[in-house]
Design a protein around this motif. Structure first.
Motif, PDB file in Angstrom:
ATOM      1  N   THR A  18     -13.607  13.455  43.565  1.00  0.00           N
ATOM      2  CA  THR A  18     -12.875  14.432  44.366  1.00  0.00           C
ATOM      3  C   THR A  18     -12.224  13.744  45.555  1.00  0.00           C
ATOM      4  N   VAL A  19     -11.063  14.255  45.873  1.00  0.00           N
ATOM      5  CA  VAL A  19     -10.357  13.747  47.047  1.00  0.00           C
ATOM      6  C   VAL A  19      -9.881  14.942  47.866  1.00  0.00           C
ATOM      7  N   GLY A  20      -9.659  14.750  49.156  1.00  0.00           N
ATOM      8  CA  GLY A  20      -9.153  15.841  49.975  1.00  0.00           C
ATOM      9  C   GLY A  20      -9.263  15.507  51.450  1.00  0.00           C
ATOM     10  N   THR A  21      -8.670  16.357  52.230  1.00  0.00           N
ATOM     11  CA  THR A  21      -8.665  16.140  53.674  1.00  0.00           C
ATOM     12  C   THR A  21      -9.500  17.172  54.401  1.00  0.00           C
ATOM     13  N   SER A  22     -10.191  18.074  53.617  1.00  0.00           N
ATOM     14  CA  SER A  22     -11.008  19.118  54.233  1.00  0.00           C
ATOM     15  C   SER A  22     -12.363  19.145  53.557  1.00  0.00           C
ATOM     16  N   PRO A  23     -13.333  19.838  54.156  1.00  0.00           N
ATOM     17  CA  PRO A  23     -14.650  19.904  53.556  1.00  0.00           C
ATOM     18  C   PRO A  23     -14.671  20.547  52.183  1.00  0.00           C
ATOM     19  N   SER A  24     -13.651  21.347  51.819  1.00  0.00           N
ATOM     20  CA  SER A  24     -13.618  21.996  50.510  1.00  0.00           C
ATOM     21  C   SER A  24     -13.364  20.952  49.435  1.00  0.00           C
ATOM     22  N   MET A  25     -14.238  20.905  48.427  1.00  0.00           N
ATOM     23  CA  MET A  25     -14.086  19.944  47.342  1.00  0.00           C
ATOM     24  C   MET A  25     -14.360  20.633  46.010  1.00  0.00           C
ATOM     25  N   VAL A  26     -13.768  20.110  44.926  1.00  0.00           N
ATOM     26  CA  VAL A  26     -13.957  20.648  43.580  1.00  0.00           C
ATOM     27  C   VAL A  26     -14.091  19.487  42.606  1.00  0.00           C
ATOM     28  N   THR A  27     -14.952  19.667  41.638  1.00  0.00           N
ATOM     29  CA  THR A  27     -15.153  18.643  40.613  1.00  0.00           C
ATOM     30  C   THR A  27     -15.162  19.311  39.243  1.00  0.00           C
ATOM     31  N   PHE A  28     -14.255  18.879  38.382  1.00  0.00           N
ATOM     32  CA  PHE A  28     -14.224  19.408  37.015  1.00  0.00           C
ATOM     33  C   PHE A  28     -15.320  18.752  36.177  1.00  0.00           C
ATOM     34  N   LYS A  29     -15.939  19.541  35.325  1.00  0.00           N
ATOM     35  CA  LYS A  29     -16.906  19.031  34.364  1.00  0.00           C
ATOM     36  C   LYS A  29     -16.193  18.702  33.053  1.00  0.00           C
ATOM     37  N   ALA A  30     -16.886  17.918  32.243  1.00  0.00           N
ATOM     38  CA  ALA A  30     -16.295  17.540  30.961  1.00  0.00           C
ATOM     39  C   ALA A  30     -16.121  18.765  30.069  1.00  0.00           C
ATOM     40  N   ASP A  31     -14.939  18.897  29.471  1.00  0.00           N
ATOM     41  CA  ASP A  31     -14.657  20.003  28.556  1.00  0.00           C
ATOM     42  C   ASP A  31     -14.951  19.595  27.120  1.00  0.00           C
ATOM     43  N   ARG A  32     -15.073  20.595  26.279  1.00  0.00           N
ATOM     44  CA  ARG A  32     -15.179  20.333  24.839  1.00  0.00           C
ATOM     45  C   ARG A  32     -13.810  19.883  24.354  1.00  0.00           C
ATOM     46  N   PRO A  33     -13.691  18.685  23.784  1.00  0.00           N
ATOM     47  CA  PRO A  33     -12.358  18.177  23.457  1.00  0.00           C
ATOM     48  C   PRO A  33     -11.667  18.906  22.313  1.00  0.00           C
ATOM     49  N   PHE A  34     -12.430  19.433  21.338  1.00  0.00           N
ATOM     50  CA  PHE A  34     -11.805  20.057  20.164  1.00  0.00           C
ATOM     51  C   PHE A  34     -12.641  21.238  19.705  1.00  0.00           C
ATOM     52  N   LEU A  35     -11.954  22.295  19.262  1.00  0.00           N
ATOM     53  CA  LEU A  35     -12.629  23.473  18.711  1.00  0.00           C
ATOM     54  C   LEU A  35     -11.809  23.998  17.541  1.00  0.00           C
ATOM     55  N   GLY A  36     -12.420  23.980  16.339  1.00  0.00           N
ATOM     56  CA  GLY A  36     -11.768  24.526  15.153  1.00  0.00           C
ATOM     57  C   GLY A  36     -12.345  25.893  14.824  1.00  0.00           C
ATOM     58  N   VAL A  37     -11.458  26.880  14.654  1.00  0.00           N
ATOM     59  CA  VAL A  37     -11.902  28.258  14.416  1.00  0.00           C
ATOM     60  C   VAL A  37     -11.094  28.845  13.261  1.00  0.00           C
ATOM     61  N   PRO A  38     -11.763  29.531  12.307  1.00  0.00           N
ATOM     62  CA  PRO A  38     -11.028  30.200  11.229  1.00  0.00           C
ATOM     63  C   PRO A  38     -10.163  31.341  11.762  1.00  0.00           C
ATOM     64  N   LEU A  39      -9.157  31.685  11.004  1.00  0.00           N
ATOM     65  CA  LEU A  39      -8.231  32.748  11.382  1.00  0.00           C
ATOM     66  C   LEU A  39      -8.972  34.078  11.549  1.00  0.00           C
ATOM     67  N   SER A  40      -8.592  34.818  12.596  1.00  0.00           N
ATOM     68  CA  SER A  40      -9.117  36.159  12.879  1.00  0.00           C
ATOM     69  C   SER A  40     -10.576  36.156  13.335  1.00  0.00           C
ATOM     70  N   ILE A  41     -11.085  35.017  13.798  1.00  0.00           N
ATOM     71  CA  ILE A  41     -12.452  34.909  14.304  1.00  0.00           C
ATOM     72  C   ILE A  41     -12.409  34.786  15.828  1.00  0.00           C
TER      73      ILE A  41
END
Length: 214
Positions: A18-41
């Protein structure tokens, strides 16, 4: 205000800072890279992060082709909804599709209201399930199984029957005991007379025959 920087180390592991000039900070967590889903689910995508900010309004963006088109904001509707889940210090912004469609395929990322930095994102792949090419009734399946069983039985019985027939035929065409006895007797008689003639007797017979000549 601050923003998160996502990168990868030498082991291809995702790291964040995280970077910034104020005390407020945010950190993204790792996302799921791929998700396969059948049609209409139903499908759910998550964007998780930690922050010291009291109020954040995340927004979901979709890219049809990564790197070739600008992300566009996801339209929220009855079929597509969002919610914010809280667990301890971690927050997750969830995008829910009640019934995914083929045109929902794409790269989904979220961005926070005070930052232009996108989350790592998840690629959603919507696909059609394969349909049965042949629809058979249970009675037809049972007939097919019965026919396969009969064919399998024939494949086992026919070679065995042929082998037994050949063995029996070889016994019938083999040596006859009566013929063997007759041949044996002939050999014994020939040996009793001797295989050689008496040379002395032959010479005497020739001399006597010569004396009788006038």
């Amino acid at each position: 205000d601050g923003c998160a920087i996502i990168g990868f180390n030498s082991n291809n592991e995702q790291i964040s800072s995280t970077v910034g000039t104020s005390p407020s900070m945010v950190t993204f967590k790792a996302d799921r890279p791929f998700l396969g889903v059948p049609l209409s689910i139903k499908a759910e995508l998550k964007c998780c992060y930690t922050t010291t900010e009291q109020q954040i309004n995340p927004t979901w963006f979709k890219s049809v082709r990564t790197g070739q088109s600008s992300p566009v904001a996801v339209n929220i509707s009855e079929n597509v909804t969002t919610r914010l889940d809280k667990a301890d210090k971690e927050l997750c912004y969830v995008l829910t599709f009640d019934s995914v469609q083929l045109n929902d395929t794409g790269m989904y990322q979220c961005v926070l209201n005070y930052s232009n930095h996108f989350s790592p994102g998840t690629y959603l792949q919507v696909y059609k399930r394969l349909k049965k090419t042949i629809n058979l009734r249970e009675s037809t399946k049972n007939k097919i199984l019965t026919a396969e069983g009969v064919l399998l039985l024939l494949c086992v019985v026919l070679p065995s029957t042929t082998l037994l027939f050949k063995v029996r035929q070889s016994h019938l065409d083999g040596l006859n005991l009566d013929d063997c006895c007759t041949t044996y007797d002939q050999i014994e008689r020939s040996q009793a007379h001797g295989p050689y003639q008496d040379v002395c007797n032959i010479i005497e017979e020739e001399e006597e025959f010569q004396l009788e000549k006038p």
